[in-house]
Design an enzyme around this catalytic site. Structure first.
Site, PDB file in Angstrom:
ATOM      1  N   HIS A 128       1.020  -1.136  -0.048  1.00 22.15           N
ATOM      2  CA  HIS A 128      -0.029  -0.193  -0.130  1.00 22.15           C
ATOM      3  C   HIS A 128       0.657   1.150   0.264  1.00 22.15           C
ATOM      4  O   HIS A 128       2.088   1.474   0.491  1.00 22.15           O
ATOM      5  CB  HIS A 128      -0.853  -0.263   0.839  1.00 22.15           C
ATOM      6  CG  HIS A 128      -2.269   0.847   1.900  1.00 22.15           C
ATOM      7  ND1 HIS A 128      -1.546   2.162   1.848  1.00 22.15           N
ATOM      8  CD2 HIS A 128      -3.790   0.691   1.555  1.00 22.15           C
ATOM      9  CE1 HIS A 128      -3.082   2.855   1.481  1.00 22.15           C
ATOM     10  NE2 HIS A 128      -3.998   2.336   1.750  1.00 22.15           N
ATOM     11  N   ASP A 204       2.759  -4.591   7.176  1.00 24.83           N
ATOM     12  CA  ASP A 204       1.754  -3.966   7.557  1.00 24.83           C
ATOM     13  C   ASP A 204       1.031  -4.980   7.530  1.00 24.83           C
ATOM     14  O   ASP A 204       0.585  -5.816   6.906  1.00 24.83           O
ATOM     15  CB  ASP A 204       1.304  -3.460   5.766  1.00 24.83           C
ATOM     16  CG  ASP A 204       0.509  -2.763   6.117  1.00 24.83           C
ATOM     17  OD1 ASP A 204      -0.116  -2.821   6.856  1.00 24.83           O
ATOM     18  OD2 ASP A 204       0.391  -1.507   4.829  1.00 24.83           O
ATOM     19  N   GLN A 207      -5.034  -4.924   6.647  1.00 21.34           N
ATOM     20  CA  GLN A 207      -5.632  -5.762   5.821  1.00 21.34           C
ATOM     21  C   GLN A 207      -5.117  -7.189   6.905  1.00 21.34           C
ATOM     22  O   GLN A 207      -6.625  -7.722   6.753  1.00 21.34           O
ATOM     23  CB  GLN A 207      -5.207  -6.293   4.626  1.00 21.34           C
ATOM     24  CG  GLN A 207      -5.404  -4.883   3.951  1.00 21.34           C
ATOM     25  CD  GLN A 207      -6.693  -3.896   3.695  1.00 21.34           C
ATOM     26  OE1 GLN A 207      -7.820  -5.076   3.947  1.00 21.34           O
ATOM     27  NE2 GLN A 207      -6.593  -3.113   3.548  1.00 21.34           N
ATOM     28  N   LYS A 230     -10.076  -0.529  10.442  1.00 19.18           N
ATOM     29  CA  LYS A 230     -10.253  -1.553   9.764  1.00 19.18           C
ATOM     30  C   LYS A 230     -11.079  -2.678  10.251  1.00 19.18           C
ATOM     31  O   LYS A 230     -11.447  -4.090   9.942  1.00 19.18           O
ATOM     32  CB  LYS A 230      -9.611  -2.096   8.932  1.00 19.18           C
ATOM     33  CG  LYS A 230      -8.955  -0.932   8.095  1.00 19.18           C
ATOM     34  CD  LYS A 230      -7.794  -1.353   6.864  1.00 19.18           C
ATOM     35  CE  LYS A 230      -7.213   0.053   5.937  1.00 19.18           C
ATOM     36  NZ  LYS A 230      -8.150   0.755   4.788  1.00 19.18           N
ATOM     37  N   CYS A 372      -5.028   3.326  -3.470  1.00 23.21           N
ATOM     38  CA  CYS A 372      -3.025   3.524  -3.090  1.00 23.21           C
ATOM     39  C   CYS A 372      -2.229   2.385  -2.879  1.00 23.21           C
ATOM     40  O   CYS A 372      -1.845   2.219  -2.329  1.00 23.21           O
ATOM     41  CB  CYS A 372      -3.970   3.288  -1.277  1.00 23.21           C
ATOM     42  SG  CYS A 372      -5.323   4.639  -1.379  1.00 23.21           S
TER      43      CYS A 372
END
Lengths: 414, 159
Positions: A128, A204, A207, A230, A372
């Site tokens: 991202h 990261d 998600q 999220k 993104c």
């Protein structure tokens, strides 16, 4: 919230999300954009309201009863979040605004104090922008080199040249789950290779944390970032986790109140972690809200969340292939076990914005655009895709509504 | 889907399915100008060949994007091809006025190039087919799709 049975049927959870009662363009709201931001259960909304209604006070300062309650609630949230991701200690979890700010914190505090011209940072082509641009900025400032792990045509990382890429590298930055392809990355072998090469590992988890059981230590991460909104929590709150000794060795990020033990005319002494990195009055209600979101997810059980999403993704992949055949191209792994519940697609030659516009009229919310992740979009050879993403409150009826709306789009633009 | 038909008028879908003036022109004598919408990745490429007096002798368009941006590009090319510079300027002003009535509420003052809109003269211009695009203003996020080609044209005509 009602107790959850061991199997993955989470249908009863819908009632916990008041927004799902909303009517959109005279249709039932079908929310399929949870990869952008998730909806909030009543438990999260009420936890934040309760703070403002009953014990709103600044944390870590006042000696009065309410201030102690606020401090206990915020630090309790931190401890719960730390347990949820498998952290050894609560003080290893720094509250940030979101995953993006957490990456920027690492790039500033660790990167600027550690990296110099010629040092290499290895990233993947499916990151991202949040895990790309901070490193570009550091590259412009410090002359560091950025190397890229390629993505194969199947939408998975091509690690055949990993050892060469990691040679002399100081950091590997990798997503645990692609926000475009849904690809789940097996972080552990990458982390082992990075550590063997003398590099640290930044993961990261924006998600992955909402959708998969998380153990930051087992995956071999040194830095781990994610966002609250999220994962059923509020916006404005995210987390940087890092091993305590790393955080202790790093200089502070933002300066100001709360992050100091002493300030003199000739300098300052920073506070111990985690507060060293939390300058100014923090997002207290949001931290408490994120704690409530974690409590909600723990009650559902992350194994159940995953099982529910695998079943729903499997249903969606089969049903969409059946109804649209070759006209619908879905990017990323075809095996539901190898991916999260994110479906990026193209339908015929219809532009993603036009698809999204028709779907909106049917009450179906999907994301359209480059998500993104422009470097990845260039590799896929598409300027934009539409993306449907599922979460605990979605069911097969939502996927059917998506397919019906896609048929309407085909008719409209056919 | 009454709302959708406000946005996707038949004439717009016609231009989307059969865009006019697609292709390229040799550079020079034509100028090539590119416009991007960074939010959605839409891209408009214009090849504009001007007469000595500034009239648009010929125009071709390339690029990719949604139906609104592609239809608007096609309709723009048809509207300005063969027109004098004064006619082109009037058409640009009139079209941007059509879009900016609503856009002005969304975009901070001074950032949308509204200074060159002249509502008085714009109201007198017959935009013909272009008026089909006025439904776009009911869908604020799509206004940028419709204005991309026009902003790119302005860029192409700038001295």
């Amino acid at each position: 919230m009602t107790p959850v049975p061991a199997h993955a049927d989470l249908t009863h959870l819908k009632a916990d999300f008041p927004i799902l009662d909303r009517i959109s363009h005279s249709k039932r709201l079908v929310y399929l954009d949870s990869a952008a931001t998730a909806q909030k259960p009543t438990a999260v909304i009420e936890a934040m309201n309760r703070y403002y209604r009953e014990y709103n006070a600044s944390v870590h300062r006042g000696v009065y009863e309410m201030a102690e309650e606020a401090t206990a609630a915020m630090e309790g949230a931190r401890a719960r979040i730390a347990r949820f991701i498998g952290a050894a200690e609560a003080r290893e979890c720094i509250f940030t605004r979101n995953a993006t700010e957490a990456v920027n914190l690492v790039a500033h505090a660790w990167g600027r104090s550690t990296l110099s011209a010629g040092d290499a940072v290895v990233l993947t082509q499916m990151e991202h922008h949040a895990n790309i641009v901070p490193w570009h900025m550091l590259a412009a400032e410090r002359g560091i080199e950025i190397r890229w792990i390629p993505v194969s045509s199947e939408g998975v990382l091509d690690i055949s040249g990993l050892d060469r890429l990691l040679d002399g590298a100081r950091l590997l930055g990798v997503t645990a789950m692609s926000n475009v392809l849904g690809t789940i990355v097996d972080v552990r072998p990458l982390a082992d290779a990075a550590h063997a090469a003398g590099a640290l590992v930044l993961v990261d988890g924006a998600q992955s944390v909402p959708h998969l059981p998380t153990d930051v230590q087992a995956m071999g991460a040194d830095f781990f970032v994610f966002s609250g909104h999220k994962m059923l929590g509020p916006t404005g709150i995210g987390v940087l986790w890092a091993r305590a000794e790393l955080l202790e060795a790093m200089p502070p990020f933002l300066g100001g109140g709360s992050m100091i033990t002493d300030v003199r005319l000739d300098g300052f002494t920073p506070m111990e972690i985690p507060w060293k990195f939390e300058a100014g009055t923090p997002a207290i209600a949001e931290a408490i809200g994120l704690g409530a979101a974690v409590e909600y997810l723990e009650a559902v059980g992350m194994e159940s969340v995953r099982a529910h999403e695998v079943a729903l993704t499997r249903y969606a992949l089969a049903m969409l292939a059946d109804r649209f055949g070759d006209r619908l191209e879905i990017f990323g792994p075809t095996d539901a076990l190898a991916r999260g519940s994110v479906l990026s697609f193209q339908l015929g030659g219809i532009h993603a914005h036009d698809i999204s516009q028709v779907l909106d009229q049917e009450g179906v919310c999907v994301r359209a655009g480059h998500h993104c992740a422009k470097p990845l979009m260039r590799i896929l050879g598409v300027p934009a895709t539409a993306r449907a993403s599922f979460y605990v409150y979605n069911d097969e009826a939502d996927v059917d509504a998506l397919a019906d709306a896609l048929e309407a789009a085909e008719k409209f633009f056919g | 889907m009454s709302g959708l038909e406000d946005l996707y008028r038949e004439i717009i879908l016609d231009h989307y399915r059969a865009p006019r003036n697609r292709g390229e022109l040799p550079v020079p004598p034509a100028h090539k100008t590119e416009g991007f919408n960074p939010l959605c990745g839409d891209e408009v490429v214009l090849y504009v060949e001007l007469d000595d007096d500034g009239a648009v002798r010929d125009i071709r368009t390339a690029g990719h994007g949604c139906s609104i941006s592609q239809a608007s590009t096609s309709m723009m090319s048809a509207a300005v091809k063969g027109k004098s510079r004064a006619e082109v300027d009037t058409t640009i002003r009139a079209f941007k006025a059509l879009m900016s009535i609503h856009e002005a509420r969304l975009v901070p003052e001074g950032s949308s190039g509204d200074s060159d809109t002249d509502e008085g003269s714009a109201a007198e211009v017959n935009l013909g087919d272009l008026e089909a695009l006025q439904g776009v203003v009911k869908f604020p996020v799509r206004i940028k799709c419709a204005t991309l080609a026009w902003n790119t044209l302005q860029q192409a005509l700038a001295p």
